[in-house]
Design an enzyme around this catalytic site. Structure first.
Site, PDB file in Angstrom:
ATOM      1  N   GLY A  36       2.175   2.324   2.163  1.00  0.00           N
ATOM      2  CA  GLY A  36       2.190   1.200   3.109  1.00  0.00           C
ATOM      3  C   GLY A  36       2.377   1.710   4.534  1.00  0.00           C
ATOM      4  O   GLY A  36       1.636   1.330   5.457  1.00  0.00           O
ATOM      5  N   HIS A  37       3.358   2.608   4.704  1.00  0.00           N
ATOM      6  CA  HIS A  37       3.558   3.202   6.031  1.00  0.00           C
ATOM      7  C   HIS A  37       2.323   4.005   6.451  1.00  0.00           C
ATOM      8  O   HIS A  37       1.895   3.949   7.600  1.00  0.00           O
ATOM      9  CB  HIS A  37       4.759   4.157   6.017  1.00  0.00           C
ATOM     10  CG  HIS A  37       6.068   3.527   5.669  1.00  0.00           C
ATOM     11  ND1 HIS A  37       6.707   3.743   4.469  1.00  0.00           N
ATOM     12  CD2 HIS A  37       6.881   2.694   6.359  1.00  0.00           C
ATOM     13  CE1 HIS A  37       7.848   3.080   4.442  1.00  0.00           C
ATOM     14  NE2 HIS A  37       7.982   2.420   5.571  1.00  0.00           N
ATOM     15  N   GLY A 151       3.612  -4.215   9.157  1.00  0.00           N
ATOM     16  CA  GLY A 151       3.017  -4.595   7.885  1.00  0.00           C
ATOM     17  C   GLY A 151       3.182  -6.077   7.590  1.00  0.00           C
ATOM     18  O   GLY A 151       4.232  -6.668   7.868  1.00  0.00           O
ATOM     19  N   GLN A 152       2.147  -6.648   7.003  1.00  0.00           N
ATOM     20  CA  GLN A 152       2.204  -8.038   6.535  1.00  0.00           C
ATOM     21  C   GLN A 152       3.258  -8.207   5.437  1.00  0.00           C
ATOM     22  O   GLN A 152       3.775  -9.288   5.205  1.00  0.00           O
ATOM     23  CB  GLN A 152       0.815  -8.445   6.030  1.00  0.00           C
ATOM     24  CG  GLN A 152       0.735  -9.748   5.256  1.00  0.00           C
ATOM     25  CD  GLN A 152       1.146 -10.929   6.099  1.00  0.00           C
ATOM     26  OE1 GLN A 152       1.087 -10.863   7.324  1.00  0.00           O
ATOM     27  NE2 GLN A 152       1.571 -11.991   5.450  1.00  0.00           N
ATOM     28  N   ASP A 154       6.271  -7.564   5.516  1.00  0.00           N
ATOM     29  CA  ASP A 154       7.422  -8.234   6.122  1.00  0.00           C
ATOM     30  C   ASP A 154       6.898  -9.366   6.998  1.00  0.00           C
ATOM     31  O   ASP A 154       6.918  -9.296   8.227  1.00  0.00           O
ATOM     32  CB  ASP A 154       8.241  -7.231   6.936  1.00  0.00           C
ATOM     33  CG  ASP A 154       8.825  -6.125   6.066  1.00  0.00           C
ATOM     34  OD1 ASP A 154       9.990  -6.227   5.681  1.00  0.00           O
ATOM     35  OD2 ASP A 154       8.090  -5.175   5.742  1.00  0.00           O
ATOM     36  N   VAL A 180       0.133  -3.111   1.231  1.00  0.00           N
ATOM     37  CA  VAL A 180      -0.400  -2.143   0.265  1.00  0.00           C
ATOM     38  C   VAL A 180       0.384  -2.289  -1.038  1.00  0.00           C
ATOM     39  O   VAL A 180       1.623  -2.357  -1.025  1.00  0.00           O
ATOM     40  CB  VAL A 180      -0.274  -0.704   0.802  1.00  0.00           C
ATOM     41  CG1 VAL A 180      -0.748   0.309  -0.233  1.00  0.00           C
ATOM     42  CG2 VAL A 180      -1.063  -0.553   2.095  1.00  0.00           C
ATOM     43  N   SER A 189       7.429  -0.430  -1.439  1.00  0.00           N
ATOM     44  CA  SER A 189       8.634  -0.570  -0.636  1.00  0.00           C
ATOM     45  C   SER A 189       9.487   0.669  -0.842  1.00  0.00           C
ATOM     46  O   SER A 189       9.545   1.204  -1.956  1.00  0.00           O
ATOM     47  CB  SER A 189       9.432  -1.806  -1.087  1.00  0.00           C
ATOM     48  OG  SER A 189      10.762  -1.744  -0.600  1.00  0.00           O
TER      49      SER A 189
END
Ligand code: AMP
Length: 303
Positions: A36-37, A151-152, A154, A180, A189
């Site tokens: 995700g990052h 990111g969506q 959060d 992601v 996460s």
């Protein structure tokens, strides 16, 4: 790649680029990087000449009894991943440099945006988001990016940061990137590392609950509560008592009673084992879910 430990080092690393008119992208993270990052870093790499990633476990966004001490950290590994993604500057300051003795200022977004989706009885919302907006405001002033990437995953954080940026006239474009997921639907996460194999299996109920709600709407259900019932059933079947499973206007997070074509954010938070997990999706919008964005953004329309 430069590793900056102080704001002076960060500014020194960026001064020349700014003078040369290069665009700067900022990706704020708390580290323990996952795909995700990395997707945010790649988006920044595509859009901007210079990519800055901040790496800071921000103590002010953790409540009492939350996992600040045990939050997973692996700075060397994160720095290696950042280098592999072509990051130009990693900004990894010590907490005492960010919040020195006598620090007394906070940035808080009002208007109800931080007052919802905060779980009961924890009332985690406003204080948590005060911690987030204060650090993000400081990061904006430290790196002075042209674009900042979030990111969506959060969703509420994205809406709150967008509002802060607009209200305080930060000259920063806010880019929100899609969530992601693992192939089985689990949103990535850093906190997934807390999950045992059995808990990880149960945690899948969060994304299943969102999907079940969306399926109910796709099947013609217009009533929010009735659609959410389908999601609640998924959580119940997995023995999960959510902090919340709610539907909100995707732009301002106000309450909605029915699905009427406007984009609706469906968001869930739940504790599974010792991990507090969140997930969301937007119903009634294209794949690039972006709560808070003008509704016609990037649609290519002429209006
Ligand atoms: P964190 O390190 O958890 O504070 O997250 C840093 C940034 O990565 C935030 O903007 C998050 O929204 C984003 N992020 C976290 N998880 C995901 C994910 N699964 N997909 C996309 N972005 C994410």
């Amino acid at each position: 790649m430069t590793i900056a430990r102080t704001i002076e080092e960060l500014r020194a690393a960026l001064a020349e680029h700014r003078r040369a008119g290069r665009t700067i992208g900022l990706v704020p993270t708390m580290g323990f990087l996952h795909e995700g990052h990395l997707s945010l870093l790649r988006a920044a790499r595509r859009r901007c000449d210079i990519v800055v990633m901040s790496l800071f476990v921000n103590p002010t966004q953790f409540g009492p009894g939350e996992d600040l001490e045990s939050y997973p950290r692996d700075e060397n590994h994160d720095i290696g991943l950042a280098r592999a993604e072509g990051v130009d500057v990693v900004y990894a300051p010590a907490a005492e440099n960010v919040f020195p003795e006598g620090f007394a200022t906070t940035v808080e977004v009002g208007g109800g945006l931080t007052d919802v989706l905060d779980g009961d009885p924890g009332r985690r919302g406003p204080e948590h988001f005060r911690g987030v907006t204060t650090i993000v405001a400081k990061l904006f002033n430290s790196a002075m990016p042209d674009v900042a990437f979030f990111g969506q995953k959060d969703a509420q954080q994205a809406a709150v940061i967008r509002r802060m940026t607009r209200d305080l006239d930060f000259p920063v474009e806010i880019a929100i990137e899609p969530t992601v997921r693992e192939p089985d639907g689990l949103a990535l996460s850093s906190r997934n590392t807390y999950l045992s194999p059995e808990e990880r299996e149960r945690a899948l109920a969060l994304s299943r609950a969102l999907r079940a709600t969306a399926d109910a709407v796709a099947g013609g259900e217009r009533d929010v509560d009735a659609a959410l019932d389908a999601g609640r059933a998924e959580l119940r079947a997995a023995g999960i008592e959510p902090e919340y499973l709610e539907a909100r206007d995707a732009e301002d997070l106000s309450a909605v009673g029915s699905f009427n074509g406007r984009p609706v954010l469906v968001a869930v938070a739940a504790r599974v084992g010792k991990a507090r997990l969140i997930d969301n999706l937007i119903i009634g919008e294209g794949p690039a879910s972006d709560p808070g964005a003008p509704l016609n953004r990037d649609r290519g329309g002429l209006t």
